[in-house]
Design a protein around this motif. Structure first.
Motif: not given
Lengths: 479, 244
Positions: A36-38, A43, A48
């Motif tokens: 996941t982005a999290a 970042q 990202m």
């Protein structure tokens, strides 16, 4: 996937701060783990976006590409994105090139040029060329020009690229190439200049209208037709005169007519053209006569009338020829008048042929009733059966019941029965007309069946009488 | 055109007998009057009073609809009691809300909140929708109490909180992530995304990022497109080079 991961690692050497992050992305790919982005934190937006570019899921990649297109501004970010190009698989390269093109940052152009030069994939090369067109400038015109001679895909991209490429001196670079490249490329560049609406190039394009190469001339005339005006009329006249008779001249004439009847400054352009027409020699005059007719208008009529009234027989003949080539039926009354007075058989034939030709023309000058009236008047002036036959054959282009009534009496004239039969059958071909006047058509078709020896007409007449259709035979293919 | 109250006697009388599909010509004078009173508070109050006076028990649906539409344009706090009385009525509640949702007076919002507590079922969902339409921050605690209730009402409440998107609404939604009802849970995630988008638009990047991160990292089963939306939001929050 592992190969992709290795390639990706190689690329990251260029962007050291991203190593840890991108490795994470590769690991995610290899293990099919959902990252996941999290989880990718810490970042920044550029890092990202790079992570998202490496995703297998197209929707996730589109998030990264969307950010490249419209976000993460700045040259440093562009450089980071562009540095990924050599490391990606062809499909991903194409995606990134499209995003970089939309991003519009010139910083990426060097990477796109490099890829266009090194990639062996046609689609990638084309995408790189498209990108160069979108973000390049004068310095990249050379690359785009080279691609004009490449594969169709790349050539199309280069053509589009040369239309949109911006920057100072770009037009000058294109114009210089348009003068010196090989004829095919020159022609393409002339059309590109028209696509760009480069009015500053009009003089150069006009000069090319009289080029020795037909492909170049045609392209120049076509481009002038799209954006030329009064200033280009003189060159366009030379272009028409230099064009080879046939398709090239026909297209050249049409371009000149567009300038004189549709483009900005059309009235002045038409006046200049007619002025030039009056001053040229007889042979050129004859070549330009169809254009005079196509330009039309009162001024053109006045010129032609002046020539008809000229005591010089040659001039008069040219004037008559111009009038007989008129594009519509607006001169029909004048033609009838001249035909009524004509003594010379050749002149009579010329005028009669013109009347027969223009009477049923599908323009807006005459309605069907007026067209038939004109044809009837022409028929009355015919002195030979040969001409009457032409009138009868032409009549079926006016699809109304009155035309049938005009034609039917000629069925009983042995010398004119065959063309009359043909016209009856042609009129009967149109079901709406035939069904609306069934009795009249049945009687006429019965006479055709009794009179004609032509097998096709017999078959058609029988079918139409029975309410059936008939499919016109397609002309045999050439070669 | 100046407003002339006396000239409306006949049209207002004709309005009482108006039915859908009938002759609307007599109503044109009322339509014109609504426009004419725009900049005349006294005339506007007069017209509002006369129109509101037509509402009540026994008034037909077509007449109620027409009057409510006009009051939505010129209504003030003075009309609120009359309209509020219609809110519990099945046939008239919708048009009463239509007017109250658009009347700027705080009394209108208060009437909707009061009705929210009093009505049930579809009428309650209607009140929630109208309060969301007004962006009424004061109803957030009431909506919070509905999230764990009946499924359809909870979905409506979650949607309303997403539309209201105040900091309090964000907190309420964040605290409601353990709700088991699937439609309500999905509506809550959507509402949280709506709040985050709003926060981002306002330039409140850290607050928006917090919501997006929470959704993206959430352990509850989330539709893939929701996760994508959160990831897209995270990227947008991190990207300080562009305005949201």
């Amino acid at each position: 996937m592992r190969r992709f991961a290795r390639r990706f690692h190689g690329a990251v050497a260029l962007t050291a701060p991203l190593v840890a992050l991108v490795c994470h992305a590769c690991l995610a790919c290899v293990t099919q783990r959902v990252v996941t982005a999290a989880e990718a934190a810490p970042q920044n937006a550029v890092q990202m976006a790079v992570v998202f570019l490496a995703k297998d899921d197209v929707a996730q990649r589109s998030i990264g590409l969307d950010r490249i297109r419209y976000g993460t501004k700045g040259e440093a970010a562009t450089r980071t994105f562009a540095s990924l190009l050599p490391t990606l698989a062809p499909g991903r390269q194409i995606e990134l090139l499209a995003a970089l093109a939309d991003r519009g940052d010139h910083t990426a152009v060097a990477a796109a040029v490099a890829l266009a030069g090194t990639s062996t994939d046609e689609a990638v090369k084309a995408a790189a060329v498209r990108c160069i067109g979108a973000i390049g400038g004068a310095a990249e015109v050379r690359v785009l020009l080279q691609s004009l001679t490449a594969s169709d895909l790349e050539k199309a991209a280069a053509r589009r690229g040369l239309v949109v490429v911006g920057g100072q001196n770009t037009v000058a670079a294109i114009m210089a190439a348009a003068k010196s490249a090989e004829p095919g490329v020159r022609a393409t560049l002339l059309e590109i200049l028209a696509d760009r609406r480069e009015r500053s190039a009009l003089a150069d394009i006009a000069a090319a209208a009289s080029d020795d190469n037909a492909v170049v001339r045609t392209a120049a005339m076509r481009s002038l037709g799209r954006m030329g005006g009064p200033d280009q009329v003189a060159a366009m006249v030379q272009g028409v005169l230099k064009a080879a008779a046939g398709a090239e001249r026909d297209e050249a004439e049409r371009s000149l007519v567009v300038v004189c009847t549709q483009n900005s400054g059309k009235d002045l352009a038409a006046a200049l053209f007619l002025k030039q027409f009056k001053s040229i020699d007889d042979s050129s005059c004859e070549t330009l006569l169809p254009t005079v007719g196509r330009v039309g208008g009162l001024a053109a009529v006045a010129i032609v009338e002046g020539m008809i009234a000229d005591p010089d027989a040659a001039k008069r003949k040219l004037g008559l020829t111009a009038l007989t080539r008129w594009p519509d039926a607006s001169v029909s009354e004048r033609l009838l008048d001249l035909l009524g007075k004509a003594k010379d058989p050749a002149e009579r034939e010329l005028l009669l042929g013109s009347l027969i030709r223009i009477a049923p023309l599908p323009d807006n000058k005459l309605n069907d009733k007026q067209k038939l009236e004109l044809l009837e008047k022409t028929m009355a002036l015919c002195q030979r059966d040969e001409d009457r036959r032409r009138v009868l054959e032409r009549a079926n282009a006016i699809r109304m019941i009155e035309t049938l009534r005009f034609v039917v009496p000629y069925l009983e004239d042995p010398n004119l029965a065959e063309p009359a039969c043909l016209s009856v059958v042609e009129l009967a071909h149109h079901r709406n007309l035939r069904d609306a006047h069934k009795d009249e058509f049945t009687k006429a078709l019965d006479r055709v069946l009794a009179l004609t020896k032509n097998e096709e007409l017999l078959e058609r007449a029988s079918r139409y009488k029975e309410g059936q259709t008939w499919e016109r035979k397609k002309p045999a293919a050439k070669g | 055109m100046a407003y002339d109250s006396a000239s409306l006697d006949k049209p207002l009388e004709a309005l009482k007998a108006f039915d859908w599909g009938g002759d609307a010509a007599p109503l044109q004078a009322i339509d014109a009057a609504v426009i004419a009173v725009h900049a005349d508070p006294a005339a506007r109050a007069n017209l509002e009073k006369r129109l509101a006076g037509l509402l009540g028990a026994g008034t037909s649906q077509p007449v109620t609809e027409y009057v409510c539409r006009k009051l939505s344009m010129i209504g003030t706090a003075a009309s609120v009691p009359t309209l509020a009385a219609l809110l519990p009525e099945k046939d008239h509640s919708h048009m009463a809300r239509f007017a109250l949702e658009r009347i700027a007076a705080p009394e209108a919002a208060a009437a909707l909140r009061q009705a929210l507590a009093a009505v049930q079922g579809d009428l309650k969902i209607g009140m929630i929708s109208s309060l969301a339409g007004r962006g009424d921050a004061a109803c957030v605690p009431m909506l919070a109490g509905l999230l764990a209730g009946e499924s359809r009402t909870a979905v409506a409440a979650a949607d309303a909180l997403g539309r209201i998107h105040t900091p309090e609404a964000v907190q309420v939604l964040a605290a409601a992530t353990s709700i088991g009802d699937k439609p309500a849970a999905a509506a809550i995630v959507n509402a949280r995304l709506a709040c985050a988008e709003s926060l981002l638009r306002q330039g409140k990047r850290p607050e928006a990022l917090s919501v997006y991160n929470s959704i993206a990292a959430g352990s509850e089963p989330t539709a893939s497109f929701t996760r994508l939306a959160a990831e897209r939001g995270i990227l947008a929050c991190l990207d300080t080079t562009t305005s949201p």
